[in-house]
Write a protein that holds these residues in place. Structure first.
Motif, mmCIF file in Angstrom:
data_model
loop_
_atom_site.group_PDB
_atom_site.id
_atom_site.type_symbol
_atom_site.label_atom_id
_atom_site.label_comp_id
_atom_site.label_asym_id
_atom_site.label_seq_id
_atom_site.Cartn_x
_atom_site.Cartn_y
_atom_site.Cartn_z
ATOM 1 N N ARG A 58 14.311 5.450 -39.083
ATOM 2 C CA ARG A 58 15.355 6.275 -38.376
ATOM 3 C C ARG A 58 16.807 6.095 -39.017
ATOM 4 O O ARG A 58 17.565 6.792 -38.652
ATOM 5 C CB ARG A 58 15.207 6.276 -36.856
ATOM 6 N N ALA A 59 16.748 5.071 -39.641
ATOM 7 C CA ALA A 59 18.120 4.829 -40.031
ATOM 8 C C ALA A 59 18.649 5.510 -41.178
ATOM 9 O O ALA A 59 17.739 5.969 -42.219
ATOM 10 C CB ALA A 59 18.285 3.214 -40.287
ATOM 11 N N ARG B 19 9.697 1.457 -37.319
ATOM 12 C CA ARG B 19 10.509 2.648 -36.520
ATOM 13 C C ARG B 19 11.776 2.749 -36.944
ATOM 14 O O ARG B 19 12.539 3.574 -37.301
ATOM 15 C CB ARG B 19 9.936 2.389 -35.167
ATOM 16 N N ASP B 20 12.652 1.615 -36.491
ATOM 17 C CA ASP B 20 14.047 1.357 -36.724
ATOM 18 C C ASP B 20 14.607 1.899 -38.086
ATOM 19 O O ASP B 20 15.592 2.643 -38.324
ATOM 20 C CB ASP B 20 14.537 0.084 -36.264
ATOM 21 N N GLU B 21 13.764 1.291 -39.018
ATOM 22 C CA GLU B 21 14.120 1.561 -40.543
ATOM 23 C C GLU B 21 14.000 2.986 -40.754
ATOM 24 O O GLU B 21 14.988 3.733 -41.431
ATOM 25 C CB GLU B 21 13.493 0.571 -41.556
ATOM 26 N N THR C 71 8.174 -1.975 -34.679
ATOM 27 C CA THR C 71 9.486 -1.711 -34.203
ATOM 28 C C THR C 71 10.338 -1.759 -35.545
ATOM 29 O O THR C 71 11.151 -0.960 -35.591
ATOM 30 C CB THR C 71 9.957 -2.747 -33.154
ATOM 31 N N LEU C 72 10.322 -2.645 -36.421
ATOM 32 C CA LEU C 72 11.307 -2.639 -37.590
ATOM 33 C C LEU C 72 10.744 -1.307 -38.369
ATOM 34 O O LEU C 72 11.689 -0.963 -38.974
ATOM 35 C CB LEU C 72 10.806 -3.629 -38.347
#
Length: 306
Positions: free
Chosen positions: A159-160, A155-157, A152-153
Motif C-alpha cells: 500500500r506504500a 500489506r503495508d509495503e 502485515t509487512l
C-alpha cells in the motif's frame, strides 16, 4: 528443505496485487468467486469458518494462517454466532482501506469480533502451473506469529508509495511463502515436492537432484542417495512426489533451461552444460520435444506450440 523450496518459490516470482484488513461484527457470510489467484488469510481476532471450493471446511482461530496456492471460489462465515442460512454479507470499505461488516451504528471504536488479514498474490513465472504442481494444495499453520508479522509487512509495503516497492513486496512474499511451507503444517497429503522433501529417504534424493541438476543422474544413483534399493526407491518416489524420478528430473531441467533462456544471459552451450546434457544437439532435441519449439527460437521469445 528450505534451499530447494526457496529455489522453486524464487522461480515463481510472486506478486501482490491485493491485500487488506477485514473486520466483522455479529453474524456474517461472504462469498467470493472467480478469484483464480493464490489466497492467504491470517486470522488476528476471533473465530471463523473457511470453505474453499472443493475442500473440507476449516474452523480457524486467532493466530491461524491458511494458504491456498490455487483457488477459484471460497466462503468465509462467522462461528460466534453462526451465520444463519441464506445470509449474504457485503463488506463496506472505509477511507482507511479496512473492509468492515456489520459494525454497530455509532460505535466506531467498538473492537471487532473477527479481524483477519486477507491477501491474494499471483505468480509471474510463465512456468507457474508446473511449479505450483510441486506444492501442496492447501497449507494450514496454527499459531506462528512470524507469519502474522510477514503478512502485515506485505500489506503495508504493497500500500506504500516507496522506491523499489514491487521488488520489496516480491521478496517479502517469497519469505512469507517459504515460512508457511516450512512451518509445522497440516496440509492435504497430496503428492508433491513438499511431501517429498519431508520424507527422510525421498528428500535426500530430491536435495541431491536439485543441488546438482547437471549430474548424469540415474535411478540407481538416486536410490543410493536415498539409501534404498532401485525398485523400492522408484515406487516410493513416484507415490510421494506424484511422478517417476526421471520425469521429475526432466521437468526440473526443462524449467531451469526455460528460465535461463528467457533471461537472455545464457547461450545454448552454457544451458546445455548447466542442466547436464552431453551435447547441444541432445539438449535441443529434448527441449523441442518437451516445450514445443527449439531452444534458440524459445530464447527469441517465439511462443511454443500449443
Amino acid at each position: 528443505m528450505a534451499d530447494t523450496l526457496s529455489e522453486v518459490i524464487s522461480l515463481l516470482r510472486p506478486q501482490a496485487p491485493y491485500s487488506k484488513l477485514a473486520e466483522a461484527f455479529g453474524p456474517f457470510r461472504v462469498r467470493r468467486e472467480d478469484i483464480n489467484e493464490v489466497f492467504y488469510c491470517m486470522l488476528l481476532v476471533g473465530r471463523l469458518r473457511l470453505e474453499v471450493d472443493g475442500k473440507a471446511p476449516l474452523e480457524l482461530r486467532a493466530g491461524d494462517f491458511v494458504l491456498v496456492p490455487k483457488v477459484t471460489g471460497l466462503t468465509v462465515s462467522s462461528l460466534d454466532p453462526p451465520a444463519p442460512p441464506g445470509l449474504v454479507s457485503l463488506p463496506d470499505f472505509g477511507v482507511d482501506g479496512i473492509a468492515r461488516i456489520g459494525r454497530p451504528e455509532g460505535l466506531v471504536e467498538t473492537p471487532p469480533e473477527v479481524q483477519q488479514l486477507i491477501g491474494h498474490c499471483r505468480f509471474a513465472s510463465p512456468d507457474a502451473e508446473l511449479l505450483m504442481s510441486l506444492l501442496p494444495e492447501m497449507v494450514v499453520v496454527r499459531g506462528e506469529g512470524r507469519l502474522a508479522t510477514l503478512a502485515t509487512l506485505v500489506r503495508d509495503e504493497a500500500r506504500a508509495d516507496r522506491p523499489a516497492r514491487d521488488m520489496v513486496v516480491e521478496h517479502l512474499l517469497q519469505v512469507l511463502l517459504i515460512e508457511a511451507f516450512r512451518a509445522k503444517t497440516q496440509f492435504e497429503a497430496a503428492p508433491g515436492l513438499l511431501r517429498g522433501l519431508a520424507d527422510p529417504r525421498v528428500g535426500q534424493a530430491l536435495r541431491a537432484l536439485h543441488h546438482a541438476p547437471d549430474r548424469g543422474w540415474t535411478v540407481p544413483e538416486l536410490a543410493t542417495e536415498a539409501g534404498l534399493s532401485r525398485s523400492a526407491f522408484f515406487t516410493r518416489f513416484t507415490r510421494i512426489v506424484g511422478v517417476p524420478p526421471m520425469s521429475y528430473l526432466l521437468n526440473w531441467r526443462m524449467t531451469l533451461a526455460k528460465h535461463m533462456l528467457r533471461s537472455g544471459g545464457y547461450g545454448i552451450a552454457e544451458v546445455t552444460d548447466r542442466i547436464g546434457y552431453g551435447s547441444a544437439s541432445a539438449f535441443s532435441t529434448a527441449f523441442t520435444r518437451h516445450v514445443g519449439c527449439p531452444p534458440a527460437k524459445f530464447a527469441k521469445g517465439v511462443p511454443a506450440a500449443g
